[in-house]
Design a protein around this motif. Structure first.
Motif, PDB file in Angstrom:
ATOM      1  N   MET A  78       0.823  -1.188   0.000  1.00 26.47           N
ATOM      2  CA  MET A  78       0.000   0.000   0.000  1.00 26.47           C
ATOM      3  C   MET A  78       0.868   1.253   0.000  1.00 26.47           C
ATOM      4  SD  MET A  78      -3.193  -0.601   0.029  1.00 26.47           S
ATOM      5  CE  MET A  78      -4.140  -2.071   0.059  1.00 26.47           C
ATOM      6  N   ASP A  79       0.377   2.260  -0.639  1.00 29.58           N
ATOM      7  CA  ASP A  79       1.101   3.534  -0.711  1.00 29.58           C
ATOM      8  C   ASP A  79       0.911   4.345   0.561  1.00 29.58           C
ATOM      9  OD1 ASP A  79       2.008   3.055  -3.270  1.00 29.58           O
ATOM     10  OD2 ASP A  79       0.346   4.107  -4.228  1.00 29.58           O
ATOM     11  N   VAL A  80       1.964   5.067   0.932  1.00 27.08           N
ATOM     12  CA  VAL A  80       1.893   6.042   2.021  1.00 27.08           C
ATOM     13  C   VAL A  80       1.550   7.387   1.399  1.00 27.08           C
ATOM     14  CG1 VAL A  80       3.192   7.259   3.799  1.00 27.08           C
ATOM     15  CG2 VAL A  80       3.529   4.798   3.469  1.00 27.08           C
ATOM     16  N   ASN A  81       0.502   8.017   1.885  1.00 23.99           N
ATOM     17  CA  ASN A  81       0.056   9.297   1.330  1.00 23.99           C
ATOM     18  C   ASN A  81       0.565  10.500   2.105  1.00 23.99           C
ATOM     19  OD1 ASN A  81      -1.426   7.822  -0.527  1.00 23.99           O
ATOM     20  ND2 ASN A  81      -3.295   7.917   0.675  1.00 23.99           N
ATOM     21  N   VAL A  82       0.630  10.382   3.430  1.00 21.38           N
ATOM     22  CA  VAL A  82       0.989  11.514   4.281  1.00 21.38           C
ATOM     23  C   VAL A  82       1.781  11.036   5.491  1.00 21.38           C
ATOM     24  CG1 VAL A  82      -0.939  13.011   3.605  1.00 21.38           C
ATOM     25  CG2 VAL A  82      -1.252  11.364   5.441  1.00 21.38           C
ATOM     26  N   ILE A  83       2.644  11.917   6.012  1.00 19.37           N
ATOM     27  CA  ILE A  83       3.361  11.642   7.251  1.00 19.37           C
ATOM     28  C   ILE A  83       3.384  12.908   8.094  1.00 19.37           C
ATOM     29  CG2 ILE A  83       4.829   9.839   6.282  1.00 19.37           C
ATOM     30  CD1 ILE A  83       7.117  11.882   6.278  1.00 19.37           C
ATOM     31  N   SER A  84       3.588  12.725   9.398  1.00 21.99           N
ATOM     32  CA  SER A  84       3.710  13.865  10.297  1.00 21.99           C
ATOM     33  C   SER A  84       4.646  13.476  11.440  1.00 21.99           C
ATOM     34  CB  SER A  84       2.335  14.255  10.855  1.00 21.99           C
ATOM     35  OG  SER A  84       2.441  15.337  11.762  1.00 21.99           O
ATOM     36  N   TRP A  85       5.630  14.339  11.708  1.00 21.08           N
ATOM     37  CA  TRP A  85       6.531  14.156  12.837  1.00 21.08           C
ATOM     38  C   TRP A  85       5.884  14.736  14.080  1.00 21.08           C
ATOM     39  CZ3 TRP A  85      10.842  11.349  12.536  1.00 21.08           C
ATOM     40  CH2 TRP A  85      11.414  11.165  11.286  1.00 21.08           C
ATOM     41  N   ASN A  86       6.053  14.064  15.187  1.00 21.43           N
ATOM     42  CA  ASN A  86       5.570  14.561  16.466  1.00 21.43           C
ATOM     43  C   ASN A  86       6.516  15.678  16.920  1.00 21.43           C
ATOM     44  OD1 ASN A  86       5.139  14.816  19.361  1.00 21.43           O
ATOM     45  ND2 ASN A  86       3.941  12.941  19.195  1.00 21.43           N
ATOM     46  N   ARG A  87       5.989  16.871  17.150  1.00 23.74           N
ATOM     47  CA  ARG A  87       6.821  18.031  17.519  1.00 23.74           C
ATOM     48  C   ARG A  87       7.363  17.949  18.940  1.00 23.74           C
ATOM     49  NH1 ARG A  87       2.124  21.053  15.269  1.00 23.74           N
ATOM     50  NH2 ARG A  87       2.589  21.278  13.061  1.00 23.74           N
ATOM     51  N   ILE A  88       6.699  17.163  19.792  1.00 22.55           N
ATOM     52  CA  ILE A  88       7.106  17.062  21.193  1.00 22.55           C
ATOM     53  C   ILE A  88       7.999  15.841  21.408  1.00 22.55           C
ATOM     54  CG2 ILE A  88       6.276  16.812  23.559  1.00 22.55           C
ATOM     55  CD1 ILE A  88       3.676  18.255  22.525  1.00 22.55           C
ATOM     56  N   ASP A  89       7.568  14.687  20.935  1.00 24.97           N
ATOM     57  CA  ASP A  89       8.347  13.453  21.020  1.00 24.97           C
ATOM     58  C   ASP A  89       8.917  13.162  19.632  1.00 24.97           C
ATOM     59  OD1 ASP A  89       7.839  12.983  23.745  1.00 24.97           O
ATOM     60  OD2 ASP A  89       5.926  12.022  23.273  1.00 24.97           O
ATOM     61  N   SER A  90      10.101  13.666  19.360  1.00 24.70           N
ATOM     62  CA  SER A  90      10.660  13.639  18.002  1.00 24.70           C
ATOM     63  C   SER A  90      10.984  12.236  17.503  1.00 24.70           C
ATOM     64  CB  SER A  90      11.896  14.521  17.930  1.00 24.70           C
ATOM     65  OG  SER A  90      12.885  14.063  18.826  1.00 24.70           O
ATOM     66  N   HIS A  91      10.884  11.222  18.346  1.00 24.35           N
ATOM     67  CA  HIS A  91      11.115   9.854  17.900  1.00 24.35           C
ATOM     68  C   HIS A  91       9.841   9.222  17.326  1.00 24.35           C
ATOM     69  CE1 HIS A  91       9.876   9.615  22.132  1.00 24.35           C
ATOM     70  NE2 HIS A  91       9.232   8.530  21.754  1.00 24.35           N
ATOM     71  N   LEU A  92       8.709   9.942  17.365  1.00 25.57           N
ATOM     72  CA  LEU A  92       7.446   9.413  16.859  1.00 25.57           C
ATOM     73  C   LEU A  92       7.064  10.045  15.523  1.00 25.57           C
ATOM     74  CD1 LEU A  92       5.273   9.314  20.099  1.00 25.57           C
ATOM     75  CD2 LEU A  92       6.454   7.409  18.982  1.00 25.57           C
ATOM     76  N   LEU A  93       6.587   9.201  14.636  1.00 23.61           N
ATOM     77  CA  LEU A  93       6.158   9.591  13.302  1.00 23.61           C
ATOM     78  C   LEU A  93       4.858   8.853  13.030  1.00 23.61           C
ATOM     79  CD1 LEU A  93       7.025  10.718  10.379  1.00 23.61           C
ATOM     80  CD2 LEU A  93       7.975   8.441  10.052  1.00 23.61           C
ATOM     81  N   VAL A  94       3.911   9.503  12.361  1.00 19.32           N
ATOM     82  CA  VAL A  94       2.677   8.822  11.964  1.00 19.32           C
ATOM     83  C   VAL A  94       2.564   8.893  10.449  1.00 19.32           C
ATOM     84  CG1 VAL A  94       1.190  10.862  12.268  1.00 19.32           C
ATOM     85  CG2 VAL A  94       0.191   8.581  12.366  1.00 19.32           C
ATOM     86  N   SER A  95       2.087   7.812   9.844  1.00 19.21           N
ATOM     87  CA  SER A  95       1.864   7.782   8.402  1.00 19.21           C
ATOM     88  C   SER A  95       0.434   7.343   8.130  1.00 19.21           C
ATOM     89  CB  SER A  95       2.858   6.831   7.715  1.00 19.21           C
ATOM     90  OG  SER A  95       2.672   5.500   8.148  1.00 19.21           O
TER      91      SER A  95
END
Length: 89
Positions: free
Chosen positions: A1-18
């Motif tokens: 499946m394709d990834v459409n969007v991502i966002s880095w967590n501004r507070i916990d920089s080790h977390l990313l959501v896709s």
């Protein structure tokens, strides 16, 4: 499946959501990457159509929102479960 969007967590920089074509959100903890590979720390199958936008809350590091082509916005809150937690199915 394709990834459409991502966002880095501004507070916990080790977390990313896709967000992807399957309508799911995957939370990645970059501290768990080994040899360039990792499994998602969490998965939310909230949407029936592709995710079009995802964003972490600006002051609550455990909350995020995502929108989709299914014309809905869903919120997710991450919680840490005890290691011995067993989910009853």
């Amino acid at each position: 499946m394709d990834v459409n969007v991502i966002s880095w967590n501004r507070i916990d920089s080790h977390l990313l959501v896709s967000g992807g074509d399957e309508g799911g959100l995957k939370v990645w903890d970059l501290r768990s990457v080994k040899d360039g590979e990792s499994l998602p720390a969490a998965f939310f199958g909230y949407h029936r159509k592709p995710v079009t936008s995802v964003e972490w809350h600006p002051t609550l590091s455990s909350m995020l929102a995502a929108s989709s082509e299914d014309h809905s916005v869903r919120y997710a809150i991450l919680v840490q479960l005890p290691r011995n937690f067993v989910r009853n199915a």
